[in-house]
Design a protein around this motif. Structure first.
Motif, PDB file in Angstrom:
ATOM      1  N   UNK A 147      54.726  -6.444  -6.024  1.00 25.21           N
ATOM      2  CA  UNK A 147      53.600  -6.054  -5.174  1.00 25.21           C
ATOM      3  C   UNK A 147      52.423  -6.985  -5.417  1.00 25.21           C
ATOM      4  N   UNK A 148      51.846  -7.504  -4.343  1.00 21.76           N
ATOM      5  CA  UNK A 148      50.644  -8.335  -4.457  1.00 21.76           C
ATOM      6  C   UNK A 148      49.400  -7.527  -4.127  1.00 21.76           C
ATOM      7  N   UNK A 247      63.037 -11.832   1.427  1.00 26.42           N
ATOM      8  CA  UNK A 247      63.854 -12.816   0.712  1.00 26.42           C
ATOM      9  C   UNK A 247      63.429 -14.247   1.052  1.00 26.42           C
ATOM     10  N   UNK A 248      63.108 -14.503   2.308  1.00 27.69           N
ATOM     11  CA  UNK A 248      62.778 -15.863   2.737  1.00 27.69           C
ATOM     12  C   UNK A 248      61.306 -16.234   2.543  1.00 27.69           C
ATOM     13  N   UNK A 249      60.451 -15.262   2.285  1.00 29.83           N
ATOM     14  CA  UNK A 249      59.030 -15.568   2.089  1.00 29.83           C
ATOM     15  C   UNK A 249      58.564 -15.294   0.659  1.00 29.83           C
ATOM     16  N   UNK A 250      59.133 -14.281  -0.002  1.00 27.46           N
ATOM     17  CA  UNK A 250      58.629 -13.869  -1.309  1.00 27.46           C
ATOM     18  C   UNK A 250      57.437 -12.924  -1.174  1.00 27.46           C
ATOM     19  N   UNK A 251      57.190 -12.422   0.029  1.00 25.51           N
ATOM     20  CA  UNK A 251      56.059 -11.528   0.280  1.00 25.51           C
ATOM     21  C   UNK A 251      56.582 -10.104   0.478  1.00 25.51           C
ATOM     22  N   UNK A 252      56.037  -9.160  -0.290  1.00 26.91           N
ATOM     23  CA  UNK A 252      56.501  -7.773  -0.189  1.00 26.91           C
ATOM     24  C   UNK A 252      55.883  -7.100   1.040  1.00 26.91           C
TER      25      UNK A 252
END
Length: 424
Positions: A147-148, A247-252
């Motif tokens: 989580x960011x 998976x392709x961005x790394x952004x939750x």
């Protein structure tokens, strides 16, 4: 039987002065039979004790408990002929009406108004909350990024034709394809350093990772195969789409919001149309678009044609995503205006049309939905940033993302920093 007093009997009228008598002399005083009406009222409830009355026919004498009132002027009012009744008068006994207590009236009016507003607001909240279609379970998504900072929404416009009649499909130029696919996909980041709207072209080249089937619960191992992004949705619905984007961005992704053709058009019509400034006119027979340049208000049918058009542009998918960003931000601005929020004749139809057609994740609340709309309004007002996912080229008809720029963009979003990356 004669009810007249003695002095007024018919036998004595012949010699009475003033009543046909031949006599020139006035008649003498006579005693009038007295009719008593109960006990004499105490002092203060009628005539004072010193008040004289004609009880003996002489015009004087002691008060014996009765007075006709003619002597004092009390027959029609108070002593002296005043308008106010005496203490015994049930109607006239009240004093002057007291001045209204405006402070108390204002206080109670405010309490009633505030109570009404609270009840209406609470009722509206529970009514609206009950209409949300919480169908997407993000707990089925595996191997999620950390989580960011801030909140990330994945906003999806599907080409679902559910609920549309044959006539409506023809009117909206949707065709009659079965199932549903994603016509548009965007990530909206809501944070403390400005909001950011990132469009994900449907033709983006992505890898399908290992995932758990939303219906079967079976694990499907990733094989490294690459497809267009919208194929992930077509393969296993919203959960696989979220898994593929993460998976392709790394952004939750924190929340998922989806709307179909019919719902989109209904929301636009409910708010009375959306004003938008079109830079350059275009036509598209596939979507039914036919627009001239300049400011104009689009109804539901026109709005759907505007956001779906791709064949009229050289860079078809990229230009379409820009139009979608522009229109959705304008729509959010229109929905969030006081003219809509404070007008129940617009607010309730808009909420009804929107909530009936939205599909969201199970953890989505009205507060989250409101935050999303106000963030999109801010982007439209210049308080945020909108861009396409950075593209470096194409492969087999798929748009390839610029890995370096995407990495920087995701890092800035995760840290809730102001976005410096530019997209296509």
């Amino acid at each position: 039987m004669n009810d007249w007093p003695e002095g007024w009997s018919g036998d004595n009228r012949a010699d009475r002065y003033g009543r046909g008598s031949a006599s020139a002399q006035p008649e003498s005083a006579r005693v009038m039979r007295q009719v008593r009406r109960g006990q004499a009222p105490p002092y203060g409830g009628g005539v004072p004790p010193q008040q004289q009355s004609y009880v003996n026919g002489q015009g004087h004498g002691d008060y014996d408990g009765y007075d006709s009132g003619y002597n004092t002027g009390q027959v029609y009012g108070s002593p002296g002929g005043g308008d106010q009744g005496g203490p015994g008068d049930p109607v006239r006994s009240r004093g002057p009406r007291p001045a209204p207590n405006w402070r108390k009236r204002i206080k109670w009016t405010a309490i009633v108004v505030i109570t009404g507003l609270v009840v209406t607001t609470v009722g509206t909240y529970f009514w609206a909350d009950s209409k949300l279609n919480r169908e997407v379970d993000l707990s089925k998504v595996i191997d999620r990024p950390e989580q960011g900072d801030g909140t990330n929404y994945l906003i999806v416009g599907s080409d679902s034709r559910a609920g549309l009649s044959s006539e409506q499909k023809k009117q909206l130029h949707t065709g009659s394809a079965e199932g549903k696919r994603t016509d548009s996909m965007m990530i909206l980041h809501v944070g403390g350093n400005g909001d950011t709207l990132v469009s994900l072209p449907r033709d983006s080249d992505v890898e399908i990772p290992t995932f758990v089937g939303s219906e079967s619960g079976k694990t499907y191992k990733g094989t490294g195969r690459h497809v267009k992004l919208n194929a992930a949705y077509a393969e296993d619905g919203p959960e696989l789409l979220v898994r593929t984007v993460e998976f392709n961005t790394g952004l939750r992704i924190d929340h998922y919001v989806e709307i179909g053709f019919a719902g989109f058009a209904s929301i636009v019509d409910a708010v009375g149309g959306v004003e938008i400034d079109i830079d350059k006119g275009f036509k598209d027979k596939y979507s039914g678009a036919d627009f001239k340049a300049g400011k104009q208000t689009l109804n539901g049918d026109q709005a759907l044609a505007f956001v779906r058009t791709r064949h009229a542009f050289a860079a078809s998918d990229l230009q379409r995503t820009k139009n979608q960003q522009k229109f959705l931000a304008a729509l959010a601005h229109q929905v969030a205006t006081p003219g809509t929020i404070l007008n129940p004749f617009k607010l309730y139809p808009t909420l009804g049309a929107g909530l009936d057609s939205l599909i969201v994740d199970k953890d989505m609340g009205l507060y989250d939905l409101g935050s999303m709309f106000f963030a999109m309004k801010g982007v439209n007002g210049g308080d945020g940033t909108s861009l396409n996912m950075p593209i470096s080229g194409s492969s087999g008809g798929n748009l390839v993302w610029d890995k370096a720029k995407v990495k920087q963009l995701v890092q800035e979003l995760n840290n809730d920093e102001k976005v410096t990356v530019s997209g296509n």
